[in-house]
Design a protein around this motif. Structure first.
Motif: not given
Length: 162
Positions: A35-40
């Motif tokens: 979730i963090i990676m895709y948001a970034l």
């Protein structure tokens, strides 16, 4: 506050099945990181759109040449053009799929059968939805096999979910 309740097993225990505990922890870690990676990545892909497409492709090609021969960069260049045009939308698809997987896993963690259905639906749709943007030849085999295996492992516990 929602309660955790599982249907009894053969011995009458209503405790969370060990497989759901193990898969749940792995899913929580995996989805949290992604979730963090895709948001970034959504933000990064929006920034990439500001570059001229040729400059972006050349930037990726130059980086790839450090790891592969020039004659093997053709497919990567084709994907670079797709990422330049639709990378943010692709990352949003991955982000939504990952959030839905998390929601489904939380449901199963709490003993809810609907959690499995949300998780399995996110996995199934998540296999094919990115290919609304990506070329179908990038589907691969490993990802779908892993998706089916983990979903089947969760599915083996359906009889315990209420």
């Amino acid at each position: 506050m929602p309660t955790t309740r599982f249907l009894p097993n053969d011995t009458g225990s209503t405790e969370r099945p060990q497989l759901i505990s193990i898969l749940g922890v792995l899913t929580f870690v995996n989805t949290g990181l992604f979730i963090i990676m895709y948001a970034l990545a959504v933000v990064a892909m929006l920034m990439v759109r500001e570059l001229p497409v040729d400059e972006f492709v050349q930037l990726l090609r130059d980086g790839a040449l450090k790891y592969m021969p020039a004659e093997e960069t053709g497919p990567m260049e084709r994907v670079a053009v797709v990422l330049h045009q639709s990378g943010a939308a692709l990352m949003v698809i991955y982000l939504v799929r990952t959030v839905l997987r998390l929601v489904g896993a939380i449901g199963m963690w709490r003993g809810r059968k609907i959690g499995f259905h949300v998780y399995a639906g996110a996995q199934l749709i998540g296999l094919f939805a990115p290919h609304l943007i990506l070329p179908w030849d990038l589907l691969g085999v490993g990802g779908p096999l892993m998706t089916v295996a983990i979903t089947a492992a969760y599915g083996s516990q359906l009889k315990r979910l209420g």
